[in-house]
Design an enzyme around this catalytic site. Structure first.
Site, PDB file in Angstrom:
ATOM      1  N   TYR A  36      32.013  22.598 -41.754  1.00  0.00           N
ATOM      2  CA  TYR A  36      33.082  23.297 -42.462  1.00  0.00           C
ATOM      3  C   TYR A  36      33.341  23.054 -43.756  1.00  0.00           C
ATOM      4  CZ  TYR A  36      34.603  24.632 -37.591  1.00  0.00           C
ATOM      5  OH  TYR A  36      34.515  25.344 -36.567  1.00  0.00           O
TER       6      TYR A  36
ATOM      7  N   LYS B 234      26.209  15.444 -29.957  1.00  0.00           N
ATOM      8  CA  LYS B 234      24.717  16.261 -29.643  1.00  0.00           C
ATOM      9  C   LYS B 234      23.713  15.094 -30.291  1.00  0.00           C
ATOM     10  CE  LYS B 234      22.173  19.334 -27.975  1.00  0.00           C
ATOM     11  NZ  LYS B 234      22.117  19.674 -26.639  1.00  0.00           N
TER      12      LYS B 234
ATOM     13  N   ASP C  34      26.656  20.104 -24.803  1.00  0.00           N
ATOM     14  CA  ASP C  34      26.231  21.091 -23.660  1.00  0.00           C
ATOM     15  C   ASP C  34      26.712  20.600 -22.392  1.00  0.00           C
ATOM     16  OD1 ASP C  34      24.540  19.065 -24.221  1.00  0.00           O
ATOM     17  OD2 ASP C  34      22.623  20.296 -23.908  1.00  0.00           O
TER      18      ASP C  34
ATOM     19  N   ASP D  15      36.403  22.552 -32.348  1.00  0.00           N
ATOM     20  CA  ASP D  15      36.860  23.851 -32.657  1.00  0.00           C
ATOM     21  C   ASP D  15      36.699  24.756 -31.241  1.00  0.00           C
ATOM     22  OD1 ASP D  15      38.135  26.226 -33.606  1.00  0.00           O
ATOM     23  OD2 ASP D  15      36.377  26.475 -35.218  1.00  0.00           O
TER      24      ASP D  15
ATOM     25  N   ASP E 297      39.123  25.546 -27.966  1.00  0.00           N
ATOM     26  CA  ASP E 297      39.493  27.021 -27.499  1.00  0.00           C
ATOM     27  C   ASP E 297      39.200  27.288 -25.963  1.00  0.00           C
ATOM     28  OD1 ASP E 297      40.578  27.609 -30.031  1.00  0.00           O
ATOM     29  OD2 ASP E 297      39.699  29.560 -30.015  1.00  0.00           O
TER      30      ASP E 297
END
Ligand code: NAD
Length: 370
Positions: free
Chosen positions: A140, A189, A221, A245, A249
């Protein structure tokens, strides 16, 4: 001295859910002073900037921030007021306040079992868990590039983490886990990304300082799947900016939608900004249809974390729970079989339910089958 809260309602449904929430605040926290500032497209209309100096000054003299949402409809993004709106307001605000920890509580109200995609047996096993998202690093904030190579358009997003950034949120996560059930899951990850390998190493190195906490490391994952199948395994989950993020959600979907999830963001000094996890919902803005719960629950988080008023925070949560239990729903959580209440009517019910006597009467009448 009276504590001051900066109120940045922003765009879309922001002003509606903020007005509803300030009515609740007037009941439960009459000693706080609320001062409004401009942010987002609305600020651009007034000043030509998304995050004007007057708002920066307001933040600097406030004890906490209650934020709504910013951004415009997808078909209007070409207009100057919406171009770069989120980057110039939300990301700039986070950078201005050095907010590096984002906390999103995921809770499972018994009255909302019917709107969750979770099977009933799993829903009943869940009470709540917390997602902690690192807010100051990763792709970001890294350099972005667009260029041509071999006659192809190419884009790059640089993702950077340093060990201090990881350590800061990891310590927060260990401390929170120690106060709760003692279980911490760190998500990355690390089998592919260098930033994730550093993340895993730093989180691992700190484990010996928190012997009361059991650490589990999960790949993102796998975590995405586990969240949907067996969310009851989580208590405190900590992860980086991008994964946080997305996973938070997804977790709000388990609760029944974005309109339900509050969030808190902190800097190293503990200064807090509180906002709904969702956006400005331009599709329903100005129609009195928004669900004010996430904004009201953000107020509850603010009272608890910035002003140590757990009692007032619990009062709000219980009033919302009682409102739901008595069958009041906004359109996003009505599911076609509950009567739909407007944002204002739902708010009136919550305000009524803040009164303990009225709340007990309502709950008693539900229990006796009226
Ligand atoms: P969104 O969260 O605004 O809306 C997604 C869906 O959820 C919509 O159908 C909306 O009606 C619904 N929804 C969201 N909050 C709701 C509420 N309180 N009550 C009822 N329904 C609700 O996401 P989007 O449509 O992808 O984005 C819209 C705008 O919001 C964009 O400009 C985006 O950039 C911006 N945005 C802002 C923030 C923020 O201010 N922090 C966060 C995310 C998106």
């Amino acid at each position: 001295m009276k504590k001051q809260v900066a109120v940045l309602a922003g765009d879309g449904i922001g002003p509606e859910v903020m007005a509803a929430t300030l009515k609740v605040a007037a009941q439960v926290a009459p000693d706080l002073t609320f001062e409004h500032g401009l942010i987002g497209g609305h600020a651009h209309d007034e000043t030509g900037e998304h995050f004007p100096k007057s708002t920066q000054d307001l933040l600097d003299r406030s004890d906490a921030v209650l934020f709504g949402s910013v951004g415009g409809p997808s078909d209007a993004q070409h207009l100057p007021k919406w171009q770069g709106c989120e980057v110039n307001s939300i990301l700039a605000l986070r950078a201005h306040l050095n907010l590096n920890i984002n906390m999103r509580p995921v809770y499972f109200d018994p009255s909302l079992a019917d709107i969750s995609p979770l099977k009933e047996a799993h829903y009943k096993r869940c009470t709540d868990f917390v997602i902690l998202r690192e807010l100051s690093g990763g792709c970001y904030f890294g350099e972005k590039k667009d260029y041509q190579k071999d006659q192809l358009r190419v884009s790059e997003d640089q993702a950077i983490y340093d060990e201090a950034q990881v350590e800061s949120i990891a310590r927060f996560a260990y401390q929170l886990a120690a106060k709760r059930s003692g279980s911490l899951t760190s998500v990355d990850k690390a089998n592919v990304l260098a930033t994730s390998a550093l993340w895993r190493t730093v989180v691992d190195e700190l484990a010996s300082e928190y012997p009361e906490v059991t650490l589990t490391q999960q790949l993102v994952d796998n975590c995405a799947m586990q969240l949907l199948l067996k969310p009851e395994q989580y208590d405190v989950l900590v992860t980086d900016n991008l994964f946080g993020d997305i996973l938070s959600d997804a977790a709000s979907g388990l609760m029944g939608g974005l309109g339900l999830m509050p969030s808190a963001s902190f800097n190293d000094q503990g200064f807090g900004l509180y906002e709904p996890a969702g956006g400005s919902a331009p599709d329903i803005a100005g129609q009195d249809r928004a669900n004010p719960m996430a904004q009201m629950l953000s107020l509850a988080l603010m009272l608890e974390h910035s002003f140590d008023d757990v009692q007032a925070a619990e009062k709000i949560r219980q009033a919302i729970s009682a409102t739901l239990a008595s069958g009041h729903r906004t359109q996003d959580i009505a599911q076609g079989h509950w009567p739909v209440f407007t944002c204002s009517a739902f708010t009136e019910q919550v305000i009524d339910a803040l009164d303990e006597e009225k709340r007990n009467q309502a709950m008693a009448s539900i229990r006796s089958g009226y």
